[in-house]
Design an enzyme around this catalytic site. Sequence first.
Site, mmCIF file in Angstrom:
data_model
loop_
_atom_site.group_PDB
_atom_site.id
_atom_site.type_symbol
_atom_site.label_atom_id
_atom_site.label_comp_id
_atom_site.label_asym_id
_atom_site.label_seq_id
_atom_site.Cartn_x
_atom_site.Cartn_y
_atom_site.Cartn_z
ATOM 1 N N HIS A 1 -7.208 -5.811 -1.014
ATOM 2 C CA HIS A 1 -6.006 -5.023 -0.752
ATOM 3 C C HIS A 1 -5.003 -5.742 0.157
ATOM 4 C CE1 HIS A 1 -3.665 -1.394 -0.752
ATOM 5 N NE2 HIS A 1 -3.787 -1.202 0.553
ATOM 6 N N SER B 1 0.847 -1.188 0.000
ATOM 7 C CA SER B 1 0.000 0.000 0.000
ATOM 8 C C SER B 1 0.893 1.252 0.000
ATOM 9 C CB SER B 1 -0.947 -0.037 1.199
ATOM 10 O OG SER B 1 -1.953 0.929 1.075
ATOM 11 N N ASP C 1 -8.758 -5.663 -5.439
ATOM 12 C CA ASP C 1 -8.390 -4.522 -4.600
ATOM 13 C C ASP C 1 -9.140 -3.276 -5.072
ATOM 14 O OD1 ASP C 1 -7.159 -2.585 -3.078
ATOM 15 O OD2 ASP C 1 -5.114 -3.118 -3.645
#
Length: 854
Positions: A831, A708, A799
């Site tokens: 995610h 991320s 995601d």
Amino acid sequence: MARLLMTTIALDRRHVTLLLPRFPPSFSPRRCTPVRPFSLSTRSLSASLVMASCGSSSTKEVPLGIDPAMEETYLSQSKLLKEFTSIASIDKAWIFKRDSGGKGSQAMFSISQTNLLANKRRKQILSAHISKETDHSVNFQWAPFPVEMTGVSIMVPSASGSKLLVIRNSENESPTQFEIWSPSQLEKEFHVPQSVHGSVYSDGCFRRSLNIRFEGISWNSDETLIAYVAEEPSPSKPTFGGSGYKKGDSADKESGTWKGQGEWEEDWGETYFGKRQPAPFVINIESGEVRAVEGISKSLSVGQVIWAPLAEGLSQYLVFVGWSSEPRKLGIKYCYNRPCALYAVRAPFSESKANELQPKSNVNEDSDVVNLTQSISSAFFPRFSPDGKFLVFLSAKCSVDSGAHSATDSLHRIDWPTDGKPCPSANIVDVIPVVMCAKDGCFPGLYCSSFLSNPWLSDGCTMILSSVWHSTQVILSVDVLSGSVSHVSPNDSGFSWNVLTLDGDNIVAVCSSPVDIPEIKYGCLAEKTTTSYSWSWLDVSSPIPRYSEKIRSLLSSLQFSIMKIPVKDVSNCLTKGSREPFEAIFVSSNKKNDTCDPLIVVLHGGPHSVSLSSFSKNLAFLSSLGYSLLIVNYSVRNLASFFSVSLFTMVELGNFFPEAHWDLVRKHCNLFQGKLGSRDVNDVLTAIDHVIGMGLCDPSKIAVVGGSHGGFLTSHLIGQAPDKFAVAALRNPVCNLALMVGTSDIPDWCFVEAYGSQGKTSFTETPSSEQLTLLHSKSPASHIHKVKTPALFLLGAQDLRVPVSNGLHYAKALKEKGVEVKIIVFPNDVHAIERPQSDFESFLNIGVWFKKYC
């Protein structure tokens, strides 16, 4: 001793007697099932590698994605990772009523374990009887075997411990199953059809969750009603037939017709895709009747529902958290910057009780929903005191007001009206205000991700909770009347602690470190005065978690420390707090070697988050491969409880100032525009140089991994410092903000991170060419021409936070310029990439990829 069930099971004509938990909701030990033949695809990497240890013959063809030169490394690392993966986790616990005399109680522990072949996590319950000994020691008498919770979505005991609610959500359109258990048997079973409501929300029922939002299950005081949150029933959709549209609703399977799609329904983004609006319901456990809670606006998504104290002669109320969908729903997972408030509403079924106590003419109360927290932008995790005199709640107003996903929390109190009728103008008392700039060693502010369902000590005004403190998690006691905060867990070890449940005034907790597997600890109340408590902590002999002698030996050869990293160029730091050192967790071998082990730099996401000194199976696996780890808590040091201000976005600067000074704060924040991808990068490079300078790292053998925003930072690092890193791995990385802003469930994040305090007001769904140019300039994609580090990309196709296109475009561009790249896309992952097989294959490939280049 509390009751346990004695069950006899026939095994091969012999009989074995088992000690099972007091609640046995068809949770029988797993039956032995004959092994069935199965086939393996060359693409089934996880299963094939795990099974390779069983002596299978050598393959004629190397499976897709495996480097032939590294196949033996895959084999050996997969065996080691499998051993780490099989370690059970201690997730939650419940304490039931104590024995007469207060000398013993009974506990149930929720544990989970990865089942790779089924691609699920096994959920189990293990019971124990807790008894106090005369020498002030404590004894846990464990049941001999855990009981698997097959098909169970939610399990919530009543306050008295005499009843247990078990909910089984269906995976199709079947009814949701509610079961009510007594200590010895199933008492009631109800099937709630989809026409009443969909699945019951269960964000963190069996596991400690960092993102409990909509889940909320609450027994009323006499344990006859249960309030909960479930998906609203599916709206009717248009029906079409041979002659076109048909008026009215018709059965789904009516011959010659089909159902249209109707209008698109917006959801709350990542992990909530396809889930319908969360709404409150109440079930009567005597009759099985379910009623929806009425009067709530359709624009409110409801969560965390609890019962308000019952006042004689009045209808009973429910208190819940409501998130408004106006003007639109943005991603809520991990995002505490979404405005929310506490509301009160009259509960179903309560009017009949009010009628019994009061003349009919006096029962017509106003049924409108009451907003209890109008003067504050965020309110959640409501908890009533044991005597019902006040309501305590947590607030993330700093996150909401600044736009940062996670910032310093505050704790507040409302005195509940003595007449039991909610008041919209109730005074909100600050129990723990926002900490502006703590002194070194002092309480840094509240960073709390959840509360216990019953967090109260016997005095009725002291809460026990877990909170982040620098790079550790600690247990705190909070007097909600005086605002006094005390450190409960030991504070000299560097371990992280989490409270599981309370046993009267004693505490059941779990503690761990990067090199120590979680263990249960028991905090005995040692001293109680009129102003404070103190606890002595005892080790608990526990069958969980069990791990192999090989794992024990590997972990015993490791050590960790929490480093203070001095900030470079403090002349650019505008506040005293921003000049303070930030922290990094360093994990290394405890054996003296002539040469340094290669180093893996580990970067958390967020960026408004923190890496804790708790045990991670995946990171322990990487350490056991012969790597040192540098886990950097970079940049947003105030948000991560480092109470100092970073120079990159600094929307959190407001945490240092009183509420009245927000205009000044915003002006200061504007000074920090343009620092995204620079200050966080500089922090990481400073931390690396620090360990190099200490002689703990070989500069030529440095790997970096992040997901991320950690992936954003990883791709920035290999672009801005192309000669620093030998290899990199990126999990769902943010590579191009200009691309992400039009596809993510949190497009506002892109603006806030790039523009600072102005991002919240300048955010738009239709960014201009100038805005897109700025977003691109802050992105790793702007440095792609300098990258030469071999890079592994691990991407989740489902995601919604950082859509797969972001990483794919960047990876393909690297391939185009000749950089060594490997891409693995997990088709069913979101995610977090946390489905067991995907998580296994992900970190196995990271280990092998790093071994190849570093």
